[in-house]
Write a protein that holds these residues in place. Sequence first.
Motif, PDB file in Angstrom:
ATOM      1  N   MET A   1       0.844  -1.179   0.000  1.00  0.00           N
ATOM      2  CA  MET A   1       0.000   0.000   0.000  1.00  0.00           C
ATOM      3  C   MET A   1       0.887   1.240   0.000  1.00  0.00           C
ATOM      4  O   MET A   1       1.818   1.352   0.787  1.00  0.00           O
ATOM      5  N   ASP A   2       0.581   2.184  -0.868  1.00  0.00           N
ATOM      6  CA  ASP A   2       1.401   3.375  -1.038  1.00  0.00           C
ATOM      7  C   ASP A   2       1.051   4.408   0.035  1.00  0.00           C
ATOM      8  O   ASP A   2      -0.053   4.959   0.061  1.00  0.00           O
ATOM      9  N   ASN A   3       2.037   4.655   0.950  1.00  0.00           N
ATOM     10  CA  ASN A   3       1.805   5.628   2.025  1.00  0.00           C
ATOM     11  C   ASN A   3       1.611   7.041   1.481  1.00  0.00           C
ATOM     12  O   ASN A   3       0.869   7.841   2.047  1.00  0.00           O
ATOM     13  N   THR A   4       2.306   7.343   0.379  1.00  0.00           N
ATOM     14  CA  THR A   4       2.198   8.685  -0.193  1.00  0.00           C
ATOM     15  C   THR A   4       0.769   8.965  -0.652  1.00  0.00           C
ATOM     16  O   THR A   4       0.213  10.034  -0.395  1.00  0.00           O
ATOM     17  N   SER A   9      -4.465  11.496   0.074  1.00  0.00           N
ATOM     18  CA  SER A   9      -5.925  11.330   0.209  1.00  0.00           C
ATOM     19  C   SER A   9      -6.429  11.940   1.511  1.00  0.00           C
ATOM     20  O   SER A   9      -7.471  12.612   1.543  1.00  0.00           O
ATOM     21  N   MET A  10      -5.689  11.712   2.597  1.00  0.00           N
ATOM     22  CA  MET A  10      -6.069  12.285   3.888  1.00  0.00           C
ATOM     23  C   MET A  10      -6.071  13.811   3.805  1.00  0.00           C
ATOM     24  O   MET A  10      -6.987  14.475   4.319  1.00  0.00           O
ATOM     25  N   ASP A  11      -5.038  14.367   3.176  1.00  0.00           N
ATOM     26  CA  ASP A  11      -4.957  15.822   3.035  1.00  0.00           C
ATOM     27  C   ASP A  11      -6.164  16.365   2.282  1.00  0.00           C
ATOM     28  O   ASP A  11      -6.734  17.408   2.642  1.00  0.00           O
ATOM     29  N   GLU A  92     -11.232  -1.982  16.418  1.00  0.00           N
ATOM     30  CA  GLU A  92     -12.111  -1.171  15.590  1.00  0.00           C
ATOM     31  C   GLU A  92     -12.302  -1.759  14.204  1.00  0.00           C
ATOM     32  O   GLU A  92     -13.395  -1.735  13.651  1.00  0.00           O
ATOM     33  N   VAL A  93     -11.211  -2.258  13.607  1.00  0.00           N
ATOM     34  CA  VAL A  93     -11.310  -2.826  12.265  1.00  0.00           C
ATOM     35  C   VAL A  93     -12.158  -4.083  12.277  1.00  0.00           C
ATOM     36  O   VAL A  93     -13.044  -4.285  11.449  1.00  0.00           O
ATOM     37  N   GLN A  94     -11.903  -4.967  13.244  1.00  0.00           N
ATOM     38  CA  GLN A  94     -12.636  -6.233  13.298  1.00  0.00           C
ATOM     39  C   GLN A  94     -14.126  -6.024  13.527  1.00  0.00           C
ATOM     40  O   GLN A  94     -14.963  -6.749  12.994  1.00  0.00           O
ATOM     41  N   ALA A 157      -4.386  -0.161   9.843  1.00  0.00           N
ATOM     42  CA  ALA A 157      -4.361   1.180  10.429  1.00  0.00           C
ATOM     43  C   ALA A 157      -4.860   2.218   9.427  1.00  0.00           C
ATOM     44  O   ALA A 157      -5.604   3.145   9.772  1.00  0.00           O
ATOM     45  N   MET A 158      -4.426   2.052   8.159  1.00  0.00           N
ATOM     46  CA  MET A 158      -4.901   2.967   7.122  1.00  0.00           C
ATOM     47  C   MET A 158      -6.415   2.835   6.941  1.00  0.00           C
ATOM     48  O   MET A 158      -7.134   3.834   6.835  1.00  0.00           O
TER      49      MET A 158
END
Length: 547
Positions: A1-4, A9-11, A92-94, A157-158
Amino acid sequence: MDNTRFIESMDTIIYDLSRELPKYQRYNRLLQAWRDTFACDACVLLKLEGDNLVPKSANGLQIEAMGRHFPVAEHPRLEQILAHYDDDSNNEVQKKVHRFDADCELPDPYDGLIQTPDGQLNVHDCMGAVLVIDNEPWGIVTMDALNPQRFDSLDPAMLNSMIGLTEVVIKTANLIFALDQKVQRQEQVTASLINEKFSEEMIGTSSAMNMLNLEIDLVADSDLAALVYGESGSGKELVARKIHMASKRAKEALITVNCAALPETMVESELFGHVAGAFTGATKNRLGKFELADAGTLFLDEIGELPLSIQAKLLRVIQFGELQRLGSDKPHKVDVRLITATNRDLAKEVEAGRFRDDLYHRLTVYPLKVPSLRERGNDILLLAGNFLAKIQRKVGINNLTLSKDAERVLLAYEWPGNVRELEHLLSRASLRAAARNRKDDRVVVLESSDLDIQTSSDVSTLSPLLSPQVSTDCTDSAAVNRNASQNDIVINTLNRDNSLKQITDDFQTQFISKMLAENNSNSAATARAIGVDRSNLHRLMKRLNIQ
């Protein structure tokens, strides 16, 4: 998964929170951020409405998907995503996310809707997450990828961050929408109230009213300060409203302040505002009426009641267009059209030292006199008809009308309280007339006896309580004067022109003097005792030269 890509996307999502966007556009940009982050082929946001999941935004599906409702019971995959929500899970994810096996045999709700060569979803990667707003499932977000291993390396986490941010976006969008709806409703209610209040016409065809209307049209389009003066109850506020509505500021606020109703200790705060801590009880900053009226009109009624200390500060605002809030030395610019009103003679107030000369000249750039009701002739009957129409709607009475004798009485009365007195008098008279008539009467006629007023022509039938002694010849006059005590009211027509006005004035002079003596020269107590407004009593005393 690309952190950049995730950070970008978050920004984007966070930036959009600060922007004024339609809800659909906000959701579309949100789903694009999901696709960019997780490289899926389709992403759909669905809201739970009853037993259906309704698409609110879809990225990667055919347009027709947005017109569909998905009954939860008919779509096992959607049902499982919703059923997976577990309040008791610590992860939370589960507790929110459900991923289907690539070869899951459950029918996919998007078969025929996804943008693939054949439109079918065979072996593919599919997952969904429950979105929770205020501890209740709001709906779900789903992702589909034609690559069966697309989500194998997905960072939990993402995913959890994107789910949380999506919930924030939805709640923010709902709050913004609710606020917009509230503002729109308040604007509509305000506009309705303004239209209702400002649609009140200045009724009258007398020469005095025609002249006033010409003056209003002349001054309205300018920004000149206007002083509206006239007796109490003559309609000065209505004139101010008409000036505002005919001006270029009509779409802005008209703020009204009754200076006589403000305690002296609060006048400065009310007009110019204050900052927190300016005085005991000032817990937060507060805008004054000048700042509320910025770009609009400020109407200061009873301007003659302002204390001299405030008059100096008012003068500065008029001269320089800036003010300082109480407790602050920071100037604030304001652009306000000022209209003032008074029932006092401000020129005499200036002579007496109760009103600043420089402020007087600033306020009287364009003075407008509102005629008293007794100067308006048949306008009295036009106003009476207007008031009766309003009264019959409020009280639920059938057609209200005036008898000829009632019209004569209204035209003969002096109207010390002007238009306001006329309206209140007709309200009382209407109730009396209604009580005398049957409820189903088609027409209720107001008689002169319902009006309960006394005109000059009624002087011969004055209340026995006043017991005036009238003499018309020398012999009777002497007898009356010998028998009259100091407190008796004696009307002597000898050596007079015998005009009704002179006789009436003579009686009023004696009666008011008598009542003043009984009330230790207290004009307020005297006014209450004889049932008139104190300002009207002062005017009458001035006209009759009663000291």
